[in-house]
Write an enzyme that holds these catalytic residues in place. Structure first.
Site, PDB file in Angstrom:
ATOM      1  N   CYS A 295       0.806  -1.223   0.000  1.00 27.84           N
ATOM      2  CA  CYS A 295       0.000   0.000   0.000  1.00 27.84           C
ATOM      3  C   CYS A 295       0.842   1.277   0.000  1.00 27.84           C
ATOM      4  CB  CYS A 295      -0.970  -0.008   1.173  1.00 27.84           C
ATOM      5  SG  CYS A 295      -0.199   0.046   2.817  1.00 27.84           S
ATOM      6  N   HIS A 343      -2.508   1.195   6.749  1.00 28.00           N
ATOM      7  CA  HIS A 343      -2.925   1.108   5.350  1.00 28.00           C
ATOM      8  C   HIS A 343      -3.153   2.517   4.808  1.00 28.00           C
ATOM      9  CE1 HIS A 343      -4.279  -0.922   1.773  1.00 28.00           C
ATOM     10  NE2 HIS A 343      -5.365  -0.156   1.747  1.00 28.00           N
ATOM     11  N   HIS A 355      -5.725   1.820  -4.477  1.00 27.08           N
ATOM     12  CA  HIS A 355      -4.848   1.293  -3.431  1.00 27.08           C
ATOM     13  C   HIS A 355      -4.414  -0.124  -3.762  1.00 27.08           C
ATOM     14  CE1 HIS A 355      -8.137  -0.903  -0.844  1.00 27.08           C
ATOM     15  NE2 HIS A 355      -8.471  -0.886  -2.114  1.00 27.08           N
TER      16      HIS A 355
END
Length: 383
Positions: A295, A343, A355
């Site tokens: 990420c 994240h 993402h």
């Protein structure tokens, strides 16, 4: 990526989403299934679907947290290795310089002996720990020229500096060894959590997986509705921004100037253009491209393509800009998830983001509400 774990940034939560809860797309919504499917352990002690969901969710969350630790340890190790290499190169150069100076001083002492200018005690001089020690042992120094005495002083000064550099290099090597151990530990943790999650998933029956997929589909539909709500909230603000921008452009034209090319919108557009070209590439923990990403590796690469350097890991990225309300989020902003900030996604507008979700998934565009509204930690504008 000695403890290397960074302190978790604090801040007000801003309505949001969790990282793709780290189970399969279906597993994130098993809790709903448990309300309609009496998911109790069977007679053979198999865990219920609810228990599997919770275990897998926890394992993937732990794996993602360990991934960010791995990224931080890797970055730290890389910097330390460069420093060690620099120190060792410096020590090598200094040592060679000392050897050359030692030989030169030996030749000078030998020449003085041959001309009768001094006693044959070159070995005594070369073994002395300091100029004063040699003064105490011999009269040779009194017969040296001023340049020769200066050479002796320089020799012992360089010798002392070299010893300090060697000690510094030794300490740096010890620190590097500790960081490498942390890196191996984080890597092992990630691999272990992922393996455990895969094992649990493999034990689900085809019927259970199908039911989970149906629940996940309903959850994605709910996420889409939330994204539409946010889009409506932002539409009015976006119109105001556009009106302000148009007015600014008009004022600049009247003044004979043009809008600056380095605006945030311009840079964000470049970051998003890069991110869109990565859609479909696999999530791989610790990866920074070009073939795969995790990420934070994706968001770092996207903004780098726009000419903006942001840190490697989520713990640092969350502080690399200005925090803004979710209702004021603009394309290009970074959206962070979870209390431990493990994240991140790149906001594209209308409640959507690009993402790298989780192991087994691919870079994709998805609602920021795909895992629920309560998981968004914050929104940060990096430039």
């Amino acid at each position: 990526m000695a403890s290397h774990r960074k302190s978790r940034p604090s801040g007000t939560r801003v309505a949001g989403i969790r990282t793709p809860a780290l189970a399969t797309a279906a597993l994130t919504s098993v809790a709903l299934l448990s309300q309609t499917a009496q998911a109790n352990p069977s007679a053979d002690d198999r865990p219920s679907l609810e228990e599997v969901e919770k275990k897998v969710d926890d394992l993937y969350r732990q794996a993602e947290s360990a991934t960010e630790k791995y990224n931080a340890a890797k970055e730290k190790t890389t910097k330390q290795r460069k420093r060690v290499d620099t120190l060792l190169d410096d020590v090598a150069r200094r040592t060679q310089k000392l050897n050359d100076a030692r030989e030169e001083l030996g030749r000078n002492a030998a020449a003085q002996y041959r001309t009768g200018a001094a006693a044959p005690d070159t070995a005594t001089f070369l073994l002395a720990d300091s100029p004063q020690d040699y003064f105490d042992q011999s009269q040779l120094m009194s017969r040296m020229t001023g340049r020769q005495k200066q050479s002796v002083d320089e020799y012992f000064t360089d010798q002392s500096a070299t010893m300090k550099k060697r000690q510094e290099a030794t300490r740096s090597l010890e620190t590097l060894t500790a960081s490498q151990k942390d890196l191996r530990t984080a890597k092992f943790t990630v691999q272990k959590k992922l393996a455990d999650a895969r094992r649990l998933l493999s034990e689900l029956t085809a019927q259970e997986k199908a039911r989970l997929a149906a629940i996940e589909k309903r959850k994605q539909e709910e996420a889409a509705r939330k994204a539409e709500e946010l889009a409506r909230q932002q539409a009015q603000a976006e119109r105001r921004r556009e009106e302000a921008a148009q007015q600014q452009e008009q004022d600049q034209r009247e003044q004979g100037s043009t809008a600056p090319d380095g605006s945030y919108a311009t840079r964000a557009g470049k970051a998003l253009a890069f991110a869109r070209t990565q859609i479909g590439k696999p999530y791989v923990w610790g990866a920074t491209g070009p073939g795969s990403y995790d990420c934070s590796g994706l968001t770092q690469a996207a903004w780098k393509a726009a000419g903006v350097d942001i840190p490697r890991v989520t713990y640092d990225q969350v502080s690399a800009g200005t925090t803004v309300p979710l209702s004021s989020a603009q394309p290009g902003d970074l959206v962070f998830f979870y209390d431990d900030v493990t994240h991140v996604g790149l906001y594209v507008g209308n409640g959507m983001m690009i993402h790298a979700p989780k192991p087994g998934a691919y870079v994709r565009e998805e609602s920021i509400y795909y895992d629920g509204e309560s998981s968004i930690h914050s929104v940060v504008r990096p430039a």
